[in-house]
Write a protein that holds these residues in place. Structure first.
Motif, PDB file in Angstrom:
ATOM      1  N   TYR A  60       0.836  -1.193   0.000  1.00  0.00           N
ATOM      2  CA  TYR A  60       0.000   0.000   0.000  1.00  0.00           C
ATOM      3  C   TYR A  60       0.877   1.251   0.000  1.00  0.00           C
ATOM      4  O   TYR A  60       1.968   1.250   0.557  1.00  0.00           O
ATOM      5  CB  TYR A  60      -0.850   0.078   1.278  1.00  0.00           C
ATOM      6  CG  TYR A  60      -1.565  -1.186   1.689  1.00  0.00           C
ATOM      7  CD1 TYR A  60      -0.906  -2.181   2.396  1.00  0.00           C
ATOM      8  CD2 TYR A  60      -2.914  -1.371   1.397  1.00  0.00           C
ATOM      9  CE1 TYR A  60      -1.568  -3.321   2.800  1.00  0.00           C
ATOM     10  CE2 TYR A  60      -3.579  -2.512   1.798  1.00  0.00           C
ATOM     11  CZ  TYR A  60      -2.901  -3.487   2.506  1.00  0.00           C
ATOM     12  OH  TYR A  60      -3.558  -4.615   2.905  1.00  0.00           O
ATOM     13  N   PHE A  63       3.673   7.017   3.412  1.00  0.00           N
ATOM     14  CA  PHE A  63       3.981   5.739   4.045  1.00  0.00           C
ATOM     15  C   PHE A  63       3.712   4.599   3.076  1.00  0.00           C
ATOM     16  O   PHE A  63       2.669   4.553   2.428  1.00  0.00           O
ATOM     17  CB  PHE A  63       3.125   5.514   5.289  1.00  0.00           C
ATOM     18  CG  PHE A  63       3.523   6.345   6.459  1.00  0.00           C
ATOM     19  CD1 PHE A  63       2.903   7.555   6.703  1.00  0.00           C
ATOM     20  CD2 PHE A  63       4.516   5.908   7.317  1.00  0.00           C
ATOM     21  CE1 PHE A  63       3.277   8.332   7.792  1.00  0.00           C
ATOM     22  CE2 PHE A  63       4.894   6.677   8.409  1.00  0.00           C
ATOM     23  CZ  PHE A  63       4.272   7.890   8.644  1.00  0.00           C
ATOM     24  N   SER A  95       1.337  -6.236   3.806  1.00  0.00           N
ATOM     25  CA  SER A  95       0.682  -7.208   4.683  1.00  0.00           C
ATOM     26  C   SER A  95       0.505  -8.516   3.938  1.00  0.00           C
ATOM     27  O   SER A  95       0.443  -8.545   2.707  1.00  0.00           O
ATOM     28  CB  SER A  95      -0.676  -6.677   5.155  1.00  0.00           C
ATOM     29  OG  SER A  95      -1.571  -6.588   4.088  1.00  0.00           O
ATOM     30  N   GLU A 113      -1.855  -8.354  10.305  1.00  0.00           N
ATOM     31  CA  GLU A 113      -1.036  -7.191  10.616  1.00  0.00           C
ATOM     32  C   GLU A 113      -0.405  -6.579   9.385  1.00  0.00           C
ATOM     33  O   GLU A 113       0.103  -7.281   8.510  1.00  0.00           O
ATOM     34  CB  GLU A 113       0.057  -7.563  11.612  1.00  0.00           C
ATOM     35  CG  GLU A 113       0.871  -6.357  12.085  1.00  0.00           C
ATOM     36  CD  GLU A 113       1.832  -6.708  13.193  1.00  0.00           C
ATOM     37  OE1 GLU A 113       1.764  -7.859  13.685  1.00  0.00           O
ATOM     38  OE2 GLU A 113       2.637  -5.861  13.562  1.00  0.00           O
ATOM     39  N   ALA A 114      -0.421  -5.262   9.306  1.00  0.00           N
ATOM     40  CA  ALA A 114       0.291  -4.518   8.269  1.00  0.00           C
ATOM     41  C   ALA A 114       1.573  -3.955   8.869  1.00  0.00           C
ATOM     42  O   ALA A 114       1.600  -3.552  10.025  1.00  0.00           O
ATOM     43  CB  ALA A 114      -0.574  -3.391   7.717  1.00  0.00           C
ATOM     44  N   PHE A 152       4.697  -1.169   8.390  1.00  0.00           N
ATOM     45  CA  PHE A 152       4.900   0.132   7.762  1.00  0.00           C
ATOM     46  C   PHE A 152       6.371   0.479   7.646  1.00  0.00           C
ATOM     47  O   PHE A 152       7.188   0.105   8.491  1.00  0.00           O
ATOM     48  CB  PHE A 152       4.206   1.217   8.583  1.00  0.00           C
ATOM     49  CG  PHE A 152       2.719   1.210   8.451  1.00  0.00           C
ATOM     50  CD1 PHE A 152       1.953   0.316   9.172  1.00  0.00           C
ATOM     51  CD2 PHE A 152       2.085   2.090   7.583  1.00  0.00           C
ATOM     52  CE1 PHE A 152       0.581   0.285   9.050  1.00  0.00           C
ATOM     53  CE2 PHE A 152       0.700   2.071   7.451  1.00  0.00           C
ATOM     54  CZ  PHE A 152      -0.053   1.180   8.175  1.00  0.00           C
ATOM     55  N   GLY A 153       6.680   1.243   6.588  1.00  0.00           N
ATOM     56  CA  GLY A 153       7.985   1.862   6.488  1.00  0.00           C
ATOM     57  C   GLY A 153       8.050   3.082   7.394  1.00  0.00           C
ATOM     58  O   GLY A 153       7.068   3.443   8.053  1.00  0.00           O
ATOM     59  N   GLN A 154       9.201   3.737   7.407  1.00  0.00           N
ATOM     60  CA  GLN A 154       9.425   4.870   8.306  1.00  0.00           C
ATOM     61  C   GLN A 154       8.823   6.168   7.786  1.00  0.00           C
ATOM     62  O   GLN A 154       8.805   7.162   8.492  1.00  0.00           O
ATOM     63  CB  GLN A 154      10.929   5.081   8.517  1.00  0.00           C
ATOM     64  CG  GLN A 154      11.580   3.971   9.307  1.00  0.00           C
ATOM     65  CD  GLN A 154      11.525   4.214  10.810  1.00  0.00           C
ATOM     66  OE1 GLN A 154      10.581   4.779  11.322  1.00  0.00           O
ATOM     67  NE2 GLN A 154      12.550   3.783  11.509  1.00  0.00           N
ATOM     68  N   GLY A 155       8.377   6.155   6.557  1.00  0.00           N
ATOM     69  CA  GLY A 155       7.766   7.364   6.006  1.00  0.00           C
ATOM     70  C   GLY A 155       8.762   8.228   5.241  1.00  0.00           C
ATOM     71  O   GLY A 155       9.969   8.227   5.520  1.00  0.00           O
TER      72      GLY A 155
END
Lengths: 116, 116
Positions: B33, B90, B94, B104-105, B107-110
Motif C-alpha cells: 500500500y 507511508f 501485509s 497485521e500490516a 509500515f515503512g518509516q515514512g
C-alpha cells in the motif's frame, strides 16, 4: 464503502491515570478486523492491539484494552496506568475479512498528551 | 530483519519536478500500500497492490502512479509535483488475509516530501 471516525482530535491524561479513545466505524460486512495503531514523533506506525469482529471477547495487551461493541459499531481503546511514553497519535483502522482487496482504512487520529 | 524500507526519508521538490519514492519489503507479502498523511490528519490510501502485476487506485490517486513488477518492490511515482502533494508518505505491506490468516500490516518509516 467502509469509513472510520475518530471524533476526538486531542486528548490528555495525567500520568498513571486511565484514558479512553473513541472510534466508530461504518460497514455492511459481518466479518472484519479492527486495529489501534500508535504513531510517536518518530513517525513509525506501531500496532497496539487488534480485534477480530467474530470474537465477542474484548482484546487486551498489557495496559491496553478495547471495548468492542459490534452492534453499535464502536471500538474504543482504554489505556490504563498511562505513561509518558504513551504520548503519540493513535489511529483506529479497519480491514475487511470478507472481500478482496482487504484494504486497511484509517481514521483521522487522536493526539494523546500525557502530563506528569 | 529489514521489514519495509522506504527511501528517501526526506525530499524537497520544485513544482513540476518528478520523483519516485521507493518501497521494498522482504517479508514476501502479497499486499502493498501507499498512504499519504497530511498534517493533523489520518492516512489516506493512494494506491495498493494485491500482488505482482496488479495495482489499483485508492482514495486519492490523482497525481500519482505505481507499478508492481516484483513482489518485493512497489515504487510510487509523482510526475508533476504540486504543492498539494506536500505530505508524509507511508508504504506498508501485509500478508494476504484469506490465505495466510495474518492481519497485521507493516509500515515503512515514512518519507517527508515538500513541494515548493
Amino acid at each position: 464503502a467502509q469509513t472510520v471516525t475518530q471524533s476526538q482530535p486531542e486528548m490528555s491524561v495525567q500520568e498513571a491515570e486511565t484514558v479512553t479513545l473513541s472510534c466508530t466505524y461504518d460497514t455492511s460486512e459481518s466479518d472484519y478486523y479492527l486495529f489501534w495503531y500508535k504513531q510517536p514523533p518518530s513517525r513509525q506506525m506501531i500496532l497496539v492491539i487488534r480485534q477480530e469482529a467474530y470474537k465477542q471477547q474484548n482484546a487486551t495487551e498489557n495496559r491496553f484494552s478495547v471495548n468492542f461493541q459490534k452492534a453499535a459499531k464502536s471500538f474504543s481503546l482504554k489505556i490504563s496506568d498511562s505513561q509518558l511514553g504513551d504520548a503519540a497519535m493513535y489511529f483506529c483502522a479497519y480491514r475487511s475479512a470478507t472481500g478482496e482487496p482487504d484494504k486497511l482504512i484509517f481514521g483521522t487520529g487522536t493526539r494523546l498528551q500525557v502530563f506528569p | 530483519n529489514a521489514g519495509v524500507t522506504q527511501t528517501p526519508k526526506f525530499r524537497i521538490l520544485k513544482i513540476g519536478q518528478s520523483m519516485t519514492l521507493q518501497c521494498t519489503q522482504d517479508m514476501n507479502h502479497n499486499y502493498m500500500y501507499w498512504y499519504r498523511q497530511d498534517p493533523g490528519m489520518g492516512l489516506k490510501l493512494i494506491y495498493y497492490s494485491v500482488g505482482a502485476g496488479i495495482t489499483d487506485k485508492g482514495e486519492v490517486p490523482n497525481g500519482y502512479n505505481v507499478s508492481r513488477s516484483t513482489t518485493e518492490d512497489f515504487p510510487l511515482r509523482l510526475e508533476l509535483a504540486a504543492p498539494s502533494q506536500t505530505s508524509v508518505y507511508f508504504c506498508a505491506s501485509s500478508p494476504r488475509l484469506r490465505t495466510e490468516g495474518s492481519t497485521e500490516a507493516f509500515f515503512g518509516q515514512g518519507t517527508r516530501l515538500t513541494v515548493v
